[in-house]
Design a protein around this motif. Structure first.
Motif, PDB file in Angstrom:
ATOM      1  N   PHE A 194       0.798  -1.214   0.000  1.00 30.03           N
ATOM      2  CA  PHE A 194       0.000   0.000   0.000  1.00 30.03           C
ATOM      3  C   PHE A 194       0.840   1.279   0.000  1.00 30.03           C
ATOM      4  O   PHE A 194       0.352   2.327  -0.382  1.00 30.03           O
ATOM      5  N   ASP A 195       2.074   1.173   0.454  1.00 24.19           N
ATOM      6  CA  ASP A 195       2.905   2.363   0.581  1.00 24.19           C
ATOM      7  C   ASP A 195       4.354   1.991   0.333  1.00 24.19           C
ATOM      8  O   ASP A 195       4.775   0.867   0.608  1.00 24.19           O
ATOM      9  N   TRP A 196       5.135   2.915  -0.160  1.00 26.39           N
ATOM     10  CA  TRP A 196       6.549   2.698  -0.463  1.00 26.39           C
ATOM     11  C   TRP A 196       7.386   2.929   0.790  1.00 26.39           C
ATOM     12  O   TRP A 196       7.375   3.997   1.380  1.00 26.39           O
ATOM     13  N   ASP A 197       8.090   1.892   1.230  1.00 26.06           N
ATOM     14  CA  ASP A 197       8.971   1.981   2.386  1.00 26.06           C
ATOM     15  C   ASP A 197      10.401   1.792   1.898  1.00 26.06           C
ATOM     16  O   ASP A 197      10.903   0.680   1.806  1.00 26.06           O
ATOM     17  N   GLU A 198      11.035   2.898   1.561  1.00 29.77           N
ATOM     18  CA  GLU A 198      12.343   2.853   0.919  1.00 29.77           C
ATOM     19  C   GLU A 198      13.414   2.202   1.791  1.00 29.77           C
ATOM     20  O   GLU A 198      14.148   1.325   1.334  1.00 29.77           O
ATOM     21  N   LYS A 199      13.495   2.595   3.034  1.00 32.13           N
ATOM     22  CA  LYS A 199      14.561   2.111   3.914  1.00 32.13           C
ATOM     23  C   LYS A 199      14.484   0.594   4.114  1.00 32.13           C
ATOM     24  O   LYS A 199      15.480  -0.111   3.962  1.00 32.13           O
ATOM     25  N   TYR A 200      13.305   0.093   4.443  1.00 29.23           N
ATOM     26  CA  TYR A 200      13.142  -1.345   4.691  1.00 29.23           C
ATOM     27  C   TYR A 200      13.278  -2.147   3.396  1.00 29.23           C
ATOM     28  O   TYR A 200      13.819  -3.244   3.380  1.00 29.23           O
ATOM     29  N   THR A 201      12.826  -1.577   2.276  1.00 28.89           N
ATOM     30  CA  THR A 201      12.983  -2.248   0.983  1.00 28.89           C
ATOM     31  C   THR A 201      14.453  -2.423   0.647  1.00 28.89           C
ATOM     32  O   THR A 201      14.882  -3.511   0.239  1.00 28.89           O
ATOM     33  N   HIS A 202      15.236  -1.375   0.829  1.00 27.48           N
ATOM     34  CA  HIS A 202      16.670  -1.467   0.556  1.00 27.48           C
ATOM     35  C   HIS A 202      17.338  -2.486   1.478  1.00 27.48           C
ATOM     36  O   HIS A 202      18.206  -3.254   1.051  1.00 27.48           O
ATOM     37  N   TYR A 203      16.919  -2.509   2.729  1.00 28.26           N
ATOM     38  CA  TYR A 203      17.459  -3.486   3.675  1.00 28.26           C
ATOM     39  C   TYR A 203      17.167  -4.913   3.206  1.00 28.26           C
ATOM     40  O   TYR A 203      18.059  -5.767   3.178  1.00 28.26           O
ATOM     41  N   LEU A 204      15.914  -5.177   2.829  1.00 27.15           N
ATOM     42  CA  LEU A 204      15.529  -6.524   2.388  1.00 27.15           C
ATOM     43  C   LEU A 204      16.254  -6.923   1.103  1.00 27.15           C
ATOM     44  O   LEU A 204      16.699  -8.068   0.963  1.00 27.15           O
ATOM     45  N   VAL A 205      16.370  -5.995   0.180  1.00 24.41           N
ATOM     46  CA  VAL A 205      17.053  -6.306  -1.078  1.00 24.41           C
ATOM     47  C   VAL A 205      18.534  -6.581  -0.829  1.00 24.41           C
ATOM     48  O   VAL A 205      19.118  -7.476  -1.445  1.00 24.41           O
ATOM     49  N   ASN A 206      19.139  -5.856   0.094  1.00 20.08           N
ATOM     50  CA  ASN A 206      20.534  -6.136   0.433  1.00 20.08           C
ATOM     51  C   ASN A 206      20.683  -7.523   1.052  1.00 20.08           C
ATOM     52  O   ASN A 206      21.648  -8.239   0.773  1.00 20.08           O
ATOM     53  N   GLN A 207      19.728  -7.919   1.884  1.00 21.40           N
ATOM     54  CA  GLN A 207      19.741  -9.271   2.452  1.00 21.40           C
ATOM     55  C   GLN A 207      19.599 -10.306   1.343  1.00 21.40           C
ATOM     56  O   GLN A 207      20.283 -11.336   1.344  1.00 21.40           O
ATOM     57  N   PHE A 208      18.709 -10.062   0.409  1.00 23.06           N
ATOM     58  CA  PHE A 208      18.526 -10.957  -0.732  1.00 23.06           C
ATOM     59  C   PHE A 208      19.804 -11.051  -1.553  1.00 23.06           C
ATOM     60  O   PHE A 208      20.222 -12.131  -1.964  1.00 23.06           O
ATOM     61  N   HIS A 209      20.445  -9.907  -1.771  1.00 22.84           N
ATOM     62  CA  HIS A 209      21.639  -9.860  -2.621  1.00 22.84           C
ATOM     63  C   HIS A 209      22.793 -10.679  -2.042  1.00 22.84           C
ATOM     64  O   HIS A 209      23.606 -11.215  -2.798  1.00 22.84           O
ATOM     65  N   GLU A 210      22.885 -10.770  -0.729  1.00 24.27           N
ATOM     66  CA  GLU A 210      23.947 -11.577  -0.118  1.00 24.27           C
ATOM     67  C   GLU A 210      23.840 -13.032  -0.564  1.00 24.27           C
ATOM     68  O   GLU A 210      24.839 -13.645  -0.948  1.00 24.27           O
ATOM     69  N   GLY A 211      22.654 -13.592  -0.506  1.00 25.44           N
ATOM     70  CA  GLY A 211      22.450 -14.970  -0.946  1.00 25.44           C
ATOM     71  C   GLY A 211      22.471 -15.091  -2.452  1.00 25.44           C
ATOM     72  O   GLY A 211      22.977 -16.084  -3.004  1.00 25.44           O
ATOM     73  N   PHE A 212      21.953 -14.088  -3.128  1.00 29.46           N
ATOM     74  CA  PHE A 212      21.898 -14.112  -4.582  1.00 29.46           C
ATOM     75  C   PHE A 212      23.292 -14.202  -5.188  1.00 29.46           C
ATOM     76  O   PHE A 212      23.519 -14.953  -6.136  1.00 29.46           O
ATOM     77  N   LYS A 213      24.240 -13.438  -4.647  1.00 33.15           N
ATOM     78  CA  LYS A 213      25.605 -13.449  -5.179  1.00 33.15           C
ATOM     79  C   LYS A 213      26.222 -14.843  -5.065  1.00 33.15           C
ATOM     80  O   LYS A 213      26.932 -15.285  -5.961  1.00 33.15           O
ATOM     81  N   ILE A 214      25.936 -15.532  -3.977  1.00 31.67           N
ATOM     82  CA  ILE A 214      26.461 -16.890  -3.787  1.00 31.67           C
ATOM     83  C   ILE A 214      25.838 -17.840  -4.809  1.00 31.67           C
ATOM     84  O   ILE A 214      26.558 -18.641  -5.434  1.00 31.67           O
ATOM     85  N   ILE A 215      24.542 -17.744  -5.000  1.00 32.07           N
ATOM     86  CA  ILE A 215      23.862 -18.602  -5.977  1.00 32.07           C
ATOM     87  C   ILE A 215      24.363 -18.301  -7.391  1.00 32.07           C
ATOM     88  O   ILE A 215      24.632 -19.209  -8.178  1.00 32.07           O
ATOM     89  N   GLU A 216      24.502 -17.033  -7.699  1.00 33.30           N
ATOM     90  CA  GLU A 216      24.969 -16.636  -9.027  1.00 33.30           C
ATOM     91  C   GLU A 216      26.362 -17.202  -9.306  1.00 33.30           C
ATOM     92  O   GLU A 216      26.622 -17.754 -10.380  1.00 33.30           O
ATOM     93  N   GLU A 217      27.254 -17.088  -8.341  1.00 31.01           N
ATOM     94  CA  GLU A 217      28.599 -17.622  -8.499  1.00 31.01           C
ATOM     95  C   GLU A 217      28.575 -19.146  -8.640  1.00 31.01           C
ATOM     96  O   GLU A 217      29.301 -19.714  -9.457  1.00 31.01           O
TER      97      GLU A 217
END
Length: 117
Positions: free
Chosen positions: A64-87
């Motif tokens: 319903f609303d854009w939460d920039e700070k928490y979205t960036h936090y979650l995406v950074n958490q996702f990216h940690e695992g994503f980089k490992i999977i990508e490699e």
């Protein structure tokens, strides 16, 4: 609807679809397309980094609303695992080449949100 909010929801959708694809690939052990042990490794990495929770939270907070700070936090958490999977997929490309297209999509969707700080 805010454009950033739409992108966050699209990313959440694609993370959830990637999770389903990996699970389905793992369950289909007779598939000649990929090595079941290597797919299982991807599944374990996703579980370790809680991809399902991240996708659900991204959907919830941007419903319903854009939460920039928490979205960036979650995406950074996702990216940690994503980089490992990508490699891992790159190193085992001959067995896991089918995952490269989905990884490319996830990388493009998450690249705008990920911050290195």
């Amino acid at each position: 609807m805010n454009f950033e909010m739409q992108k966050a929801n699209l990313l959440a959708e694609n993370i959830a679809d990637f999770i389903k694809y990996v699970r389905k690939s793992h369950e289909n052990k007779n598939s000649f397309h990929s090595n079941p042990q290597k797919v299982y490794q991807i599944k374990l990495i996703m579980e370790d980094f809680k991809f399902q929770i991240i996708a659900d939270e991204l959907r919830r907070i941007n419903q319903f609303d854009w939460d920039e700070k928490y979205t960036h936090y979650l995406v950074n958490q996702f990216h940690e695992g994503f980089k490992i999977i990508e490699e891992y997929v790159i190193n085992n490309y001959s067995d896991l080449f089918l995952f490269s297209g989905r990884l490319h999509t996830l990388n493009n969707l998450s690249r705008d949100f990920a911050k290195d700080g």
